[in-house]
Design a protein around this motif. Structure first.
Motif, PDB file in Angstrom:
ATOM      1  N   LEU A  16       0.860  -1.182   0.000  1.00 14.12           N
ATOM      2  CA  LEU A  16       0.000   0.000   0.000  1.00 14.12           C
ATOM      3  C   LEU A  16       0.894   1.228   0.000  1.00 14.12           C
ATOM      4  O   LEU A  16       1.810   1.335   0.828  1.00 14.12           O
ATOM      5  N   LEU A  17       0.650   2.139  -0.917  1.00 16.06           N
ATOM      6  CA  LEU A  17       1.354   3.421  -0.904  1.00 16.06           C
ATOM      7  C   LEU A  17       0.518   4.394  -0.093  1.00 16.06           C
ATOM      8  O   LEU A  17      -0.601   4.743  -0.474  1.00 16.06           O
ATOM      9  N   ASP A  18       1.069   4.813   1.030  1.00 21.33           N
ATOM     10  CA  ASP A  18       0.338   5.676   1.952  1.00 21.33           C
ATOM     11  C   ASP A  18       1.042   7.023   2.054  1.00 21.33           C
ATOM     12  O   ASP A  18       2.281   7.091   2.027  1.00 21.33           O
ATOM     13  N   ILE A  19       0.270   8.086   2.162  1.00 23.56           N
ATOM     14  CA  ILE A  19       0.815   9.423   2.363  1.00 23.56           C
ATOM     15  C   ILE A  19       0.365   9.889   3.741  1.00 23.56           C
ATOM     16  O   ILE A  19      -0.832   9.971   4.022  1.00 23.56           O
ATOM     17  N   THR A  20       1.326  10.180   4.584  1.00 25.29           N
ATOM     18  CA  THR A  20       1.012  10.570   5.959  1.00 25.29           C
ATOM     19  C   THR A  20       0.474  11.996   5.992  1.00 25.29           C
ATOM     20  O   THR A  20       0.491  12.721   4.991  1.00 25.29           O
ATOM     21  N   ALA A  21       0.019  12.402   7.178  1.00 26.89           N
ATOM     22  CA  ALA A  21      -0.518  13.757   7.355  1.00 26.89           C
ATOM     23  C   ALA A  21       0.525  14.823   7.081  1.00 26.89           C
ATOM     24  O   ALA A  21       0.195  15.962   6.730  1.00 26.89           O
ATOM     25  N   THR A  22       1.802  14.463   7.202  1.00 25.66           N
ATOM     26  CA  THR A  22       2.883  15.425   6.931  1.00 25.66           C
ATOM     27  C   THR A  22       3.324  15.407   5.473  1.00 25.66           C
ATOM     28  O   THR A  22       4.233  16.145   5.098  1.00 25.66           O
ATOM     29  N   GLY A  23       2.698  14.555   4.681  1.00 18.72           N
ATOM     30  CA  GLY A  23       3.044  14.495   3.261  1.00 18.72           C
ATOM     31  C   GLY A  23       4.114  13.488   2.911  1.00 18.72           C
ATOM     32  O   GLY A  23       4.509  13.375   1.745  1.00 18.72           O
ATOM     33  N   ARG A  24       4.581  12.708   3.888  1.00 18.56           N
ATOM     34  CA  ARG A  24       5.616  11.709   3.599  1.00 18.56           C
ATOM     35  C   ARG A  24       4.990  10.469   2.981  1.00 18.56           C
ATOM     36  O   ARG A  24       3.983   9.963   3.470  1.00 18.56           O
ATOM     37  N   GLU A  25       5.609   9.988   1.896  1.00 22.75           N
ATOM     38  CA  GLU A  25       5.154   8.753   1.280  1.00 22.75           C
ATOM     39  C   GLU A  25       5.822   7.571   1.972  1.00 22.75           C
ATOM     40  O   GLU A  25       7.021   7.588   2.241  1.00 22.75           O
ATOM     41  N   ARG A  26       5.047   6.559   2.264  1.00 23.37           N
ATOM     42  CA  ARG A  26       5.602   5.334   2.820  1.00 23.37           C
ATOM     43  C   ARG A  26       4.914   4.147   2.172  1.00 23.37           C
ATOM     44  O   ARG A  26       3.734   4.219   1.782  1.00 23.37           O
ATOM     45  N   VAL A  27       5.652   3.059   2.021  1.00 26.82           N
ATOM     46  CA  VAL A  27       5.127   1.837   1.428  1.00 26.82           C
ATOM     47  C   VAL A  27       4.922   0.826   2.543  1.00 26.82           C
ATOM     48  O   VAL A  27       5.863   0.492   3.276  1.00 26.82           O
ATOM     49  N   LEU A  28       3.696   0.362   2.688  1.00 22.17           N
ATOM     50  CA  LEU A  28       3.328  -0.553   3.763  1.00 22.17           C
ATOM     51  C   LEU A  28       3.111  -1.957   3.213  1.00 22.17           C
ATOM     52  O   LEU A  28       2.535  -2.127   2.135  1.00 22.17           O
ATOM     53  N   ASP A  29       3.564  -2.919   3.962  1.00 16.07           N
ATOM     54  CA  ASP A  29       3.464  -4.323   3.563  1.00 16.07           C
ATOM     55  C   ASP A  29       2.063  -4.858   3.875  1.00 16.07           C
ATOM     56  O   ASP A  29       1.577  -4.735   4.997  1.00 16.07           O
ATOM     57  N   LEU A  30       1.432  -5.457   2.867  1.00 14.48           N
ATOM     58  CA  LEU A  30       0.093  -6.028   3.061  1.00 14.48           C
ATOM     59  C   LEU A  30       0.119  -7.541   3.231  1.00 14.48           C
ATOM     60  O   LEU A  30      -0.929  -8.180   3.224  1.00 14.48           O
ATOM     61  N   SER A  31       1.313  -8.116   3.385  1.00 18.73           N
ATOM     62  CA  SER A  31       1.415  -9.570   3.452  1.00 18.73           C
ATOM     63  C   SER A  31       0.680 -10.167   4.642  1.00 18.73           C
ATOM     64  O   SER A  31       0.298 -11.340   4.612  1.00 18.73           O
ATOM     65  N   THR A  32       0.485  -9.382   5.691  1.00 17.75           N
ATOM     66  CA  THR A  32      -0.264  -9.882   6.843  1.00 17.75           C
ATOM     67  C   THR A  32      -1.768  -9.896   6.601  1.00 17.75           C
ATOM     68  O   THR A  32      -2.519 -10.517   7.352  1.00 17.75           O
ATOM     69  N   ALA A  53      -6.819  -2.319   8.794  1.00 15.16           N
ATOM     70  CA  ALA A  53      -5.444  -2.503   9.264  1.00 15.16           C
ATOM     71  C   ALA A  53      -4.670  -1.197   9.221  1.00 15.16           C
ATOM     72  O   ALA A  53      -3.855  -0.912  10.112  1.00 15.16           O
ATOM     73  N   LEU A  54      -4.932  -0.386   8.200  1.00 14.82           N
ATOM     74  CA  LEU A  54      -4.274   0.911   8.110  1.00 14.82           C
ATOM     75  C   LEU A  54      -4.702   1.797   9.268  1.00 14.82           C
ATOM     76  O   LEU A  54      -3.868   2.460   9.915  1.00 14.82           O
ATOM     77  N   ALA A  55      -5.986   1.821   9.564  1.00 12.55           N
ATOM     78  CA  ALA A  55      -6.493   2.640  10.661  1.00 12.55           C
ATOM     79  C   ALA A  55      -5.942   2.172  12.011  1.00 12.55           C
ATOM     80  O   ALA A  55      -5.694   2.985  12.919  1.00 12.55           O
ATOM     81  N   ALA A  56      -5.723   0.866  12.128  1.00  9.40           N
ATOM     82  CA  ALA A  56      -5.221   0.322  13.385  1.00  9.40           C
ATOM     83  C   ALA A  56      -3.708   0.472  13.524  1.00  9.40           C
ATOM     84  O   ALA A  56      -3.153   0.197  14.600  1.00  9.40           O
ATOM     85  N   GLY A  57      -3.050   0.888  12.437  1.00  3.47           N
ATOM     86  CA  GLY A  57      -1.600   1.046  12.478  1.00  3.47           C
ATOM     87  C   GLY A  57      -0.839  -0.259  12.524  1.00  3.47           C
ATOM     88  O   GLY A  57       0.293  -0.311  13.025  1.00  3.47           O
TER      89      GLY A  57
END
Length: 289
Positions: A16-32, A53-57
């Motif tokens: 998942l390509l996620d953009i944080t509230a500060t504008g930083r891009e991060r790539v999150l693993d969805l394998s779980t 899962a994204l909302a739960a961090g």
């Protein structure tokens, strides 16, 4: 959300390509959450599980960025790739075709689907390999005999960029069977992301652009489709059962090589760049098969 698949062909992992509230891009693993982004994932409420899962961090961040790995097609192994031809008035006019009273439907081999930055192979014997930037619709739930536009849009999981690469001589001159000019290997780069419907909003308010070797060739708007996304999905469901993970290419605006005065068909070594608002960018280099 922007879902993607990273890694070597045939060994991609879901992310998942996620953009944080500060504008930083991060790539999150969805394998779980899932082994892959495919039909079973979409059919089983996978997007909702990822959202939770994204909302739960609970999604771990990958150490490498998407830019450092190959990006595969955002949907693994589509069951069908259904295409709508001549769906922009200006494209029909540039090719000398009549405006269709009903959607023009053809099929494309699902094996043509490759990553958005993968090489595309010009077929042996080809003299007229062409480009087509298109809005791709990814089906998220079974669509069968739909009664309304609202039902149709509810069946859409999200959208992606598609390059509906075409060999015009094979398509139009050899036999008149469009599939032969559409189903050559690597002829459907898809991605980089599957952008979920809620993030895209109205699919008829997107700009599409394509350039060849830096020269702008296509610049269109999805609002100019003859048949919009809702009608395409509703219409197809009267004749085909659309399954989760199926892809629909919705047509291309004017500016393809076939419609240009000098017909500058693609040659080995040329690059094609595509973009659609909110859906990212693609880039392919073409080489001889």
């Amino acid at each position: 959300m922007r879902l993607l698949r990273l890694g070597a062909a045939g060994a991609e992992r879901p992310a998942l390509l996620d953009i944080t509230a500060t504008g930083r891009e991060r790539v999150l693993d969805l394998s779980t959450v899932t082994k892959d982004i495919d039909g079973p994932f979409l059919a089983s409420g996978g997007i909702d599980r990822v959202r939770a899962a994204l909302a739960a961090g609970s999604l771990p961040e990958l150490e490498v960025t998407a830019a450092e790995q190959r990006i595969g097609a955002p949907v693994a192994r589509p069951g069908k790739v259904v295409c709508i031809g001549l769906n922009y008035r200006d494209h029909a006019e540039e090719t000398g075709a009549a405006i269709p009273p009903r959607p023009v439907v053809f099929m494309k081999d699902p094996g043509t689907v490759v990553g958005p930055y993968d090489e595309v192979l010009i077929p042996r014997g080809s003299h007229k390999t062409d480009w087509e930037v298109e809005l791709a619709v990814v089906i998220g739930r079974r669509a069968r005999y739909l009664d309304s536009r609202e039902e149709a849009l509810a069946c859409v999981a999200g959208y992606a960029i598609s390059n509906d690469v075409s060999e015009r001589e094979f398509q139009l001159e050899f036999s008149g069977q469009w599939d032969l000019g559409k189903s050559c290997e690597t002829f459907n780069p898809l991605g980089p992301w599957l952008v979920t419907s809620d993030e895209v909003g109205d699919p008829q308010r997107l700009g599409l652009r394509l350039a060849v070797d830096g020269v702008p060739r296509q610049d269109g708007l999805t609002k100019n489709m003859i048949f919009d996304v809702a009608e395409i999905v509703r219409y197809l469901s009267q004749y085909l059962v659309l399954e989760p993970g199926d892809v629909i290419n919705t047509g291309t605006p004017a500016g393809v090589a076939l419609g240009l005065p000098d017909q500058p068909y693609l040659r080995p070594g040329q690059t094609v760049e595509l973009e659609i608002d909110r859906l990212g960018r693609q880039r392919q280099t073409f080489r001889q098969a």
